[in-house]
Design an enzyme around this catalytic site. Structure first.
Site, PDB file in Angstrom:
ATOM      1  N   ARG B  57       0.864  -1.194   0.000  1.00 48.15           N
ATOM      2  CA  ARG B  57       0.000   0.000   0.000  1.00 48.15           C
ATOM      3  C   ARG B  57       0.895   1.236   0.000  1.00 48.15           C
ATOM      4  O   ARG B  57       1.094   1.839  -1.044  1.00 48.15           O
ATOM      5  CB  ARG B  57      -0.948  -0.013   1.220  1.00 48.15           C
ATOM      6  N   HIS B 117      -6.748  -0.176   2.704  1.00 53.40           N
ATOM      7  CA  HIS B 117      -6.604   1.178   3.228  1.00 53.40           C
ATOM      8  C   HIS B 117      -7.428   2.111   2.354  1.00 53.40           C
ATOM      9  O   HIS B 117      -7.149   2.273   1.168  1.00 53.40           O
ATOM     10  CB  HIS B 117      -5.107   1.521   3.154  1.00 53.40           C
ATOM     11  N   ARG B 177     -10.112   0.165  11.516  1.00 55.05           N
ATOM     12  CA  ARG B 177      -9.224   1.142  12.131  1.00 55.05           C
ATOM     13  C   ARG B 177      -9.575   2.526  11.611  1.00 55.05           C
ATOM     14  O   ARG B 177      -9.823   2.702  10.410  1.00 55.05           O
ATOM     15  CB  ARG B 177      -7.768   0.857  11.757  1.00 55.05           C
ATOM     16  N   THR B 211       2.383  11.986   8.561  1.00 55.10           N
ATOM     17  CA  THR B 211       2.314  11.904   7.103  1.00 55.10           C
ATOM     18  C   THR B 211       3.434  12.662   6.417  1.00 55.10           C
ATOM     19  O   THR B 211       3.873  12.290   5.328  1.00 55.10           O
ATOM     20  CB  THR B 211       0.941  12.451   6.647  1.00 55.10           C
ATOM     21  N   HIS B 335      38.956  -1.848  17.237  1.00 53.91           N
ATOM     22  CA  HIS B 335      37.659  -2.497  17.141  1.00 53.91           C
ATOM     23  C   HIS B 335      37.822  -3.982  16.844  1.00 53.91           C
ATOM     24  O   HIS B 335      37.209  -4.830  17.475  1.00 53.91           O
ATOM     25  CB  HIS B 335      36.819  -1.869  16.025  1.00 53.91           C
TER      26      HIS B 335
END
Lengths: 466, 466
Positions: B57, B117, B177, B211, B335
């Site tokens: 989606r 959706h 939802r 969004t 490291h």
């Protein structure tokens, strides 16, 4: 008139007075209308942070990085031109070439201060202070993991050595930072104790480092806020990105009172790297556009990233912040419609600030005629719905020939409007005289049933949303 | 015995009892030794979240995404096999093909629940409930930006329509939802009011959506925590990544009581996308390894990402979480030394959990003999420092022939040890009988001055640190 200036009441009182809408279409400072903006906090340095750019230190530890002297100088100059506050270099104790490169960069006369990053050890400090750097960043592992498996020293030793190294560097009248390594897996009391010690003897900054990338934003906020109450010096933070929080952690550190953020171009460093310079710019321009745009040459970000990407032989990630190919691409019909009406609807960052062009995806079935009608109204042109739909169909045809940006679409609409008002039939898009064969055929076939089908498709398109 | 089990006192009481060290060398649950682990919070769902996977989606709104039916089915099956809880599909109202694809995926009989959706609109809802989905995700823009520039509806209209759509979907006995869009730029009172309304009429979940990607972690925590006190239903969250916080925001949402996180593979979606599935796995496995490894087939992550990357014609970013080529590459001498002694020193995630091999960078001048000596001791072999140094030199030679991983290095050390103990001279690395010409020459030239130079280089190498 920018649409964001109309409707929805007056701007809130904390709106930036000197905000200049960009391209006449971006609204006022977006966060001024965000009710979740945190209450201004006297601890926060979101509006006054400094960048310690570590592409030439942390970045040199990236798997693919092998910078020769010329490349180091080219990168240092580009970082300086961009406007970073500090440039951090690999330890001169790492190799003879590293030492020579460090000296060469110090002699460039850059505006940025030059730092080098060394172990908390007198041998390294003696070499570092002779290179001409403006400051030395000292680090030692304080977590039980590193104390046990790396250097094998206890906290007493760390205190004693730290004091010796710091006083030595200070005696050369250059800046000194003391950082723990793997701070988020160190004991809190150990950490605060060593930070208090070094603050009291006059260190310029203390550093917190999430060396393994395990820290989460609220942990960062809590630790930095606690530390802010213990030391009076500046606080530098360094975040690895193994668990996706390097940008967010930097932001929360600033909220809690940190003053300096470590970055590298594209985030290159050990493993998948640290807070990327571009990602931090994206985050901070949303928090304080004025500060960020006044201080950094944002339109040079893309060149800087291309320079480093080429040097370490990687591609810019498709989803890179700001400069990724899709960062300002809008596809769904409902998004495109709103973006054309007011970019702030689906953009929190203005691409023009970075010299980048927005791209509205007109080439897919997700395009809607609402988007075009809305834009026609904004351009103050006089077109019927039927004409808007015909214009949309023509835009869809041209979009199959090549991708269209907003300026292209504006040009097509204006030309279409000119043609219908004057009875003219000039090409709608410069350089494209006529659609490609397949498209011409489809266009020629747009009778009544086809128009009805198109209308149905366009209505369906608007059903895609985010 | 794993080295992490020794030293530094007993494990803390919140250590997972059933933790199994991987490969015999990863220590106990790392956060059990992290003093900044937040105090357990009754609101937190960090240990019990669900994934709503939206590659089909949100991901379809990615600039390059054009999935045909076969590809959608292939992706849906792969997501289901990976173990996601929900798969979200494009609205069946978007196009006839979208509707047919939705029906086809519902008929596959997947374990994951299938959602679609849609806009908060009865026309869309009527189509959606006929497709066979397990639930419908309804969305409407509530920010002033979207109300003004997108759908143009006021809050009264939103309440009225939401109630109508929700009751209609509920009457078909499937999940529903209700989400706002652009939640972080909506008025708090508007938001809480509509959420309370839909909660009271029995919605299964409410959704918060960032969004435009403007939200920061502490804003997310505050809003979700506030909402948690207003509704009794589940809380779903959706975060865009424009400002680099999509993973961190998801984590903070869970800390504040959110129950469901939206993801897509590689984060694909509008603009630079949303919370990536892989990035969320990286974050969550650090928070609760047991939950994540018991629920998701992590060793299939790489195949899943390759499938989607190929379908949308992008490369996996060089710095991608977990599967990026450098995610588990260690370069600096200090490291590498510590990683060989105990991977937990510089790794918060065990690559073996994802079926991925750690890569210690022995091919550069950053390699140190300390790393090899440390490994020799771990392997319980009897070698002098001089022998360790000679073995390191040979490893460096072989590393010029091809990259070496930890198993390669272990094999070389064991063979070297076998050779010196038996007076044998067998090849140190299977498949490489002798070093390449240039390397052989250098090896032949290793007299005393060369050995001294090497020793100096190796000591300098250890000066590189992070």
């Amino acid at each position: 008139m920018p649409p964001a200036a109309s409707g929805n009441g007056s701007p809130s009182s904390n709106e930036k007075k000197d905000f200049q809408p960009i391209s006449g279409r971006h609204g006022p400072h977006l966060n001024s209308r965000n009710p979740y903006q945190p209450v201004p906090d006297f601890l926060s340095n979101v509006n006054s942070f400094k960048i310690i750019e570590s592409t030439l230190r942390e970045g040199e530890q990236f798997a693919n990085a092998f910078f020769d002297t010329a490349k180091k100088i080219e990168i240092a100059k580009a970082l300086d031109d961009f406007g970073v506050d500090y440039i951090e270099l690999t330890s001169p104790a790492a190799s003879e070439q590293s030492r020579l490169d460090c000296e060469a960069i110090c002699k460039l006369g850059l505006k940025a201060k030059i730092l080098t990053h060394i172990r908390c050890h007198m041998d390294d400090a003696r070499v570092a202070v002779q290179t001409g750097v403006d400051g030395v960043d000292v680090v030692i592992g304080t977590s039980s993991f590193l104390r046990e498996h790396s250097h094998g020293k206890d906290m007493d030793y760390i205190h004693k050595t730290a004091i010796e190294v710091i006083e030595f560097v200070k005696s050369h009248n250059i800046e000194i930072r003391f950082s723990s390594e793997d701070s988020f897996r160190s004991e809190l009391v150990d950490l605060l104790s060593i930070y208090r010690t070094v603050d009291q003897i006059g260190v310029n900054r203390v550093g917190i480092a999430d060396t393994v990338g395990c820290a989460s934003p609220r942990q960062v906020y809590d630790l930095v806020r606690t530390l802010r109450g213990v030391v009076s010096c500046d606080i530098e933070t360094h975040f690895h990105n193994d668990t996706g929080c390097a940008v967010a952690n930097a932001y929360c550190a600033l909220e809690a009172g940190a003053t300096h953020i470590d970055t590298s171009v594209l985030g290159i460093g050990e493993r998948n790297g640290i807070t990327p310079l571009g990602g931090l710019m994206a985050r901070m321009i949303v928090a304080d556009r004025e500060y960020v745009t006044s201080k950094y040459k944002l339109h040079k970000l893309r060149d800087l990233e291309n320079l480093v990407a080429e040097a370490v032989e990687v591609n810019i990630p498709f989803n890179n912040y700001i400069t990724g190919f899709c960062a300002f691409t809008h596809k769904a019909g409902i998004h495109a419609k709103a973006i054309l009406a007011n970019p702030s609807t689906y953009e929190i960052i203005n691409p023009a600030d970075f010299g980048i062009t927005r791209y509205v995806h007109f080439a897919s079935r997700l395009t809607g005629w609402n988007a075009i009608k809305s834009r026609v109204e904004q351009l103050d042109l006089d077109m019927t719905d039927a004409q808007c739909k015909e214009c949309t169909a023509k835009i869809k045809q041209l979009a199959d020939v090549r991708p269209l940006n907003v300026d292209d679409v504006d040009g097509i609409i204006r030309q279409y409007h000119f043609n219908i008002k004057t009875g003219n039939n000039q090409p709608l898009l410069k350089g494209i005289d006529h659609p490609a064969p397949g498209i011409q055929e489809a266009a020629a076939d747009t009778g009544e049933p086809a128009a009805k089908k198109l209308r149905t498709e366009l209505d369906q398109d608007a059903a895609k949303c985010c």
